[in-house]
Design a protein around this motif. Structure first.
Motif, mmCIF file in Angstrom:
data_model
loop_
_atom_site.group_PDB
_atom_site.id
_atom_site.type_symbol
_atom_site.label_atom_id
_atom_site.label_comp_id
_atom_site.label_asym_id
_atom_site.label_seq_id
_atom_site.Cartn_x
_atom_site.Cartn_y
_atom_site.Cartn_z
ATOM 1 N N ARG A 118 9.799 2.329 -3.626
ATOM 2 C CA ARG A 118 10.107 1.695 -4.921
ATOM 3 C C ARG A 118 8.949 1.798 -5.903
ATOM 4 N N LYS A 119 7.806 2.302 -5.459
ATOM 5 C CA LYS A 119 6.638 2.356 -6.346
ATOM 6 C C LYS A 119 6.432 3.748 -6.939
ATOM 7 N N ALA A 161 -5.823 6.679 -5.878
ATOM 8 C CA ALA A 161 -6.541 6.809 -4.603
ATOM 9 C C ALA A 161 -6.229 5.635 -3.685
ATOM 10 N N GLY A 162 -6.029 4.444 -4.244
ATOM 11 C CA GLY A 162 -5.674 3.265 -3.453
ATOM 12 C C GLY A 162 -4.193 2.941 -3.509
ATOM 13 N N TYR A 163 -3.372 3.982 -3.694
ATOM 14 C CA TYR A 163 -1.929 3.787 -3.902
ATOM 15 C C TYR A 163 -1.258 3.109 -2.713
ATOM 16 N N PHE A 164 -1.641 3.485 -1.472
ATOM 17 C CA PHE A 164 -1.066 2.850 -0.286
ATOM 18 C C PHE A 164 -1.842 1.570 0.003
ATOM 19 N N ARG A 165 -1.430 0.485 -0.615
ATOM 20 C CA ARG A 165 -2.177 -0.760 -0.496
ATOM 21 C C ARG A 165 -2.136 -1.336 0.910
ATOM 22 N N SER A 170 -6.819 3.788 2.460
ATOM 23 C CA SER A 170 -6.487 4.061 1.066
ATOM 24 C C SER A 170 -7.142 3.049 0.136
ATOM 25 N N SER A 171 -7.095 1.773 0.509
ATOM 26 C CA SER A 171 -7.724 0.734 -0.314
ATOM 27 C C SER A 171 -9.229 0.944 -0.409
ATOM 28 N N ALA A 251 -7.564 8.610 0.671
ATOM 29 C CA ALA A 251 -6.490 8.661 -0.326
ATOM 30 C C ALA A 251 -5.257 9.350 0.250
ATOM 31 N N PRO A 252 -4.069 9.079 -0.312
ATOM 32 C CA PRO A 252 -2.888 9.860 0.081
ATOM 33 C C PRO A 252 -3.178 11.346 -0.068
#
Length: 494
Positions: A118-119, A161-165, A170-171, A251-252
């Motif tokens: 959903r993001k 870079a921190g998209y996958f919280r 990723s964070s 990062a992803p």
């Protein structure tokens, strides 16, 4: 007596049409993201279409020779002052590099994010926003505009870079990138302030006009040094490279591919324009600094890459080394050097995104295969994956008849013309070193038996399309180099 109405600045909107297309695409993605009934995958397709239209517009403008400046400054002292944005063959060609990178990254992202994520709306918006920042950097005719483009791009990348919280890695990557990026931006802005104090302007053409042999000062050299520090971080050159391996690893993978391609090209685009257009009078001073940095960057990146067992960290150090090759073109400080650096950046973006895409293609039911040992036997078990990964790695190593060979050939040629023979020797040695760790992955895929039986996911169609396009580009530019050599040689950086 009524005050005079200020004169409206003259804006030639047609010159910034590619940027306007990207802004329009952002608005469309934002609106479509509001409707939950619409599949989020559509947002990625809209991003590809918008970037594709901007790419076509940029190519047409380049072929038509549409150049000029826009957003003219209204000044009583100098009403004919140049604009803050300079649209020329240089900025238009870099637009092509950025948009090709955006399209390829979006293609490999469609399956990576998942159909039900959903993001995806913010994800594609941030990619488009970063692309807009890159275009501003390449077209910036003012140091302040370059800084604004740099920050627009960087802020988007920090979030991506921190998209996958939910992922600690990723964070952590996003936080490290943010903190170190903030310091680099401060150095860059302070450098601009010092140059303004020494020359009295932030306009790139005006700096070139006002800078003479008599106006050299410690203040100016301090400002130039801080600009090198700021750019050095953004393009990950030694000793400002420490963030790259950790950010690329955490990062992803799609964002690691994006950071390693378009934003790196944008950093070099501004680097080249400022140093070649604004600071030609002090070429001798900054030239030797870049020669040393190029040698250090190539050597450190390639030597440390040999010790890596994680393929994303290996590609991160490889990216650092390739920044060193591009620096050779800058250090040459001639037209051939500029042309070869631009050409190398386009080739590098395509083959590096392809390499990261192949890493995503090797995804198993348990997650991504990030250890090099996980690739044992994949050449025969997954022939398409093995072929695509091998092609990208061989191109990164500079083997003919791939585009990587063409890029390195012209980079070294520019250094020979400039008389930097030691730089060419160091570059050639580093190319041999790099071949070792690239070929190690190929050997692992084709000459080693897997330790465990891994269950691989089916090939996603959009990912395969993106990789096939990258592979076609790598082979086509390698076999027919005139397709890129001729357009790049026609670029004039005044």
């Amino acid at each position: 007596m009524p005050s005079e109405i200020p004169e409206i600045p003259n804006i030639n909107w047609s010159l910034i049409m590619p940027a306007l297309v990207i802004v329009s695409t952002m608005l469309i993605v934002l609106i479509f993201d509001l409707f939950d009934a619409i599949s989020k995958k559509v947002l990625g397709l809209i991003t590809i279409v918008g970037a594709g239209i901007a790419l076509v517009v940029s190519i047409q403008m380049l072929q038509a020779g549409e150049v000029g400046t826009t957003f003219i400054k209204v000044s009583e002292v100098d009403p004919e002052a140049e604009g803050m944005f300079k649209v020329d063959s240089y900025s238009l060609f870099f637009n092509i590099i950025f948009l090709v990178s955006t399209i390829l990254v979006t293609l490999i992202s469609l399956s990576y994010l998942g159909r039900d994520d959903r993001k995806q709306g913010p994800y594609y918006l941030l990619i488009l926003l970063a692309t807009l920042g890159m275009m501003l950097m390449a077209a910036g005719n003012e140091l302040i505009i370059v800084f604004l483009g740099l920050e627009l791009m960087s802020l988007s990348l920090y979030v991506l870079a921190g998209y996958f919280r939910d992922s600690p890695a990723s964070s952590e990557a996003g936080m490290k990138y943010l903190l170190l990026g903030a310091f680099a931006s401060a150095f860059f802005l302070y450098g601009i302030a010092l140059i303004y104090g020494a020359i009295g302007t932030t306009s790139i053409p005006d700096i070139a006009d006002n800078l003479t042999a008599d106006s050299k000062s410690p203040l100016l050299f301090a400002g130039v040094f801080l600009l090198i520090v700021g750019f050095g971080f953004k393009v990950a050159i030694v000793p400002f490279h420490q963030w790259a391996p950790d950010v690329y690893e955490g990062a992803p993978t799609t964002i690691a591919a994006f950071i390693s391609a378009g934003p790196k090209a944008a950093g070099f685009a501004a680097f080249l324009r400022i140093f070649m257009e604004a600071l030609p009078v002090i070429t001798q001073e900054w030239n030797m600094v870049l020669v040393v940095l190029a040698m250090l960057t190539m050597t450190v990146g390639n030597v440390i890459a040999i010790a890596q067992t994680n393929i994303k960290r290996m590609l991160a150090y490889s990216s650092i080394a390739h920044a060193g090759y591009v620096l050779i073109g800058l250090a040459a400080a001639n037209k051939t050097g500029t042309s070869s650096a631009i050409m190398y950046l386009l080739i590098y973006c395509v083959m590096n995104i392809g390499a990261f895409g192949a890493v995503i293609l090797a995804k198993t039911a348990d997650g991504e295969s990030l250890m090099i040992s996980d690739y044992a036997g994949l050449g025969f078990k997954k022939p398409l994956l093995g072929m695509l990964m091998s092609l990208m790695l061989l191109s990164l190593a500079g083997f003919p008849p791939t585009a990587g060979f063409v890029g390195k050939f012209y980079i070294f040629k520019s250094a020979v013309e400039a008389g930097h023979y030691w730089l060419v020797i160091v570059g050639a040695i580093n190319t041999a070193i790099a071949a070792f760790y690239y070929l190690r992955v190929v050997v692992t895929m084709y000459m080693r038996e897997p330790e465990d039986e891994l269950e691989f996911n089916p090939y996603p169609a959009t990912l395969v399309i993106g990789l096939v396009l990258a592979a076609i580009g790598v082979l086509l530019l390698g076999i027919l180099p005139s397709l890129i050599v001729d357009p790049v040689n026609a670029i004039n950086l005044n």
